[in-house]
Write an enzyme that holds these catalytic residues in place. Sequence first.
Site, PDB file in Angstrom:
ATOM      1  N   HIS A  41       9.638   0.636  -2.987  1.00 57.26           N
ATOM      2  CA  HIS A  41       8.446   1.449  -3.276  1.00 57.26           C
ATOM      3  C   HIS A  41       8.094   1.375  -4.761  1.00 57.26           C
ATOM      4  O   HIS A  41       6.924   1.314  -5.136  1.00 57.26           O
ATOM      5  CB  HIS A  41       8.704   2.928  -2.942  1.00 57.26           C
ATOM      6  CG  HIS A  41       8.976   3.207  -1.497  1.00 57.26           C
ATOM      7  ND1 HIS A  41      10.164   3.709  -1.052  1.00 57.26           N
ATOM      8  CD2 HIS A  41       8.199   3.064  -0.399  1.00 57.26           C
ATOM      9  CE1 HIS A  41      10.121   3.878   0.252  1.00 57.26           C
ATOM     10  NE2 HIS A  41       8.939   3.486   0.682  1.00 57.26           N
ATOM     11  N   SER A 191      14.273   2.807   3.310  1.00 60.16           N
ATOM     12  CA  SER A 191      14.719   4.211   3.337  1.00 60.16           C
ATOM     13  C   SER A 191      15.771   4.390   4.425  1.00 60.16           C
ATOM     14  O   SER A 191      16.639   5.268   4.330  1.00 60.16           O
ATOM     15  CB  SER A 191      13.530   5.139   3.599  1.00 60.16           C
ATOM     16  OG  SER A 191      12.525   4.893   2.647  1.00 60.16           O
TER      17      SER A 191
END
Length: 288
Positions: A41, A191
């Site tokens: 990210h 994640s």
Amino acid sequence: MGGTPQVMATAAEVRKRVGRARASGESVGLVPTMGALHGGHLALMERARAECGYVVATVFVNPTQFPPGDDFERYPRDLDGDARKAGEVGVDLIFAPPVGEVYPPGDCTFVEVTGPLVECLCGPHRPGHFRGVTTVCARLFNMVGADRAYFGEKDYQQLLVLKQMVRDLSIPVEIVAVPTVRERDGLAMSSRNSYLSAEEREAATVLYRALSAAEREAASGERDAVALVSGVSEMIEGEPLVELQYAELRDAETLDELARLDRRAVLAVAAFVGKARLIDNVVIEPRG
Ligand code: PAF
């Protein structure tokens, strides 16, 4: 870089702030995320920071893209940590709406890309997933009004589906693809890696090892899709903690299945490692 960015929960506030940035001549970059930010990210945010005057990141765990029984409830959430990390790479604003802001009571509109792009790879294994992704991204694009939106190549199919949606609906946003960020041992950042035990984390490295081995075979002239894909499958299936869902070689633009590596192609895999469903891919350009 700057401190903790402002966190806003409503589209009206975001629109006002983005409007001010626009009025002072700044281009606006958007990084849609579901939070639990990692290096992948941050690479999207850094790219947006380098290319845009004003950078918005969204943190929203989108319920509509999780098929029933998927990990929506236990998906990692850490808004304070996310805001701190985003601030470190210069994000100006975080839009973290509650579910009712994105899906107001009584709403009944979905945005769905149909056809070959969603009928292969993750599509059949995660019913409704891409419809959820396109629906939330269309809504976020409308709410924020960015010039560019940044997505990782790890979610390669998602990237193509979103490009298709933006083209089909003439949404005035440029989709920017950013290369996959990997841990030192090659594992693609995700994640969902936080679900892995130490043993599973080690086993998960087989995904990129298998893809890299296929890349080397392709570089030394292997063009047969079955040979390339079965090499990947055998290597992954040889790892007892990893359950392969698919390994496929497809055209890098259309996702058509390939019998031969005779054009730019994506070699994509999905596998369960313990409770984590992980995906990864490499794009291969045949030479010679
Ligand atoms: O890639 C993701 O994290 C999500 O699918 C996205 C694009 C933020 C939509 O919820």
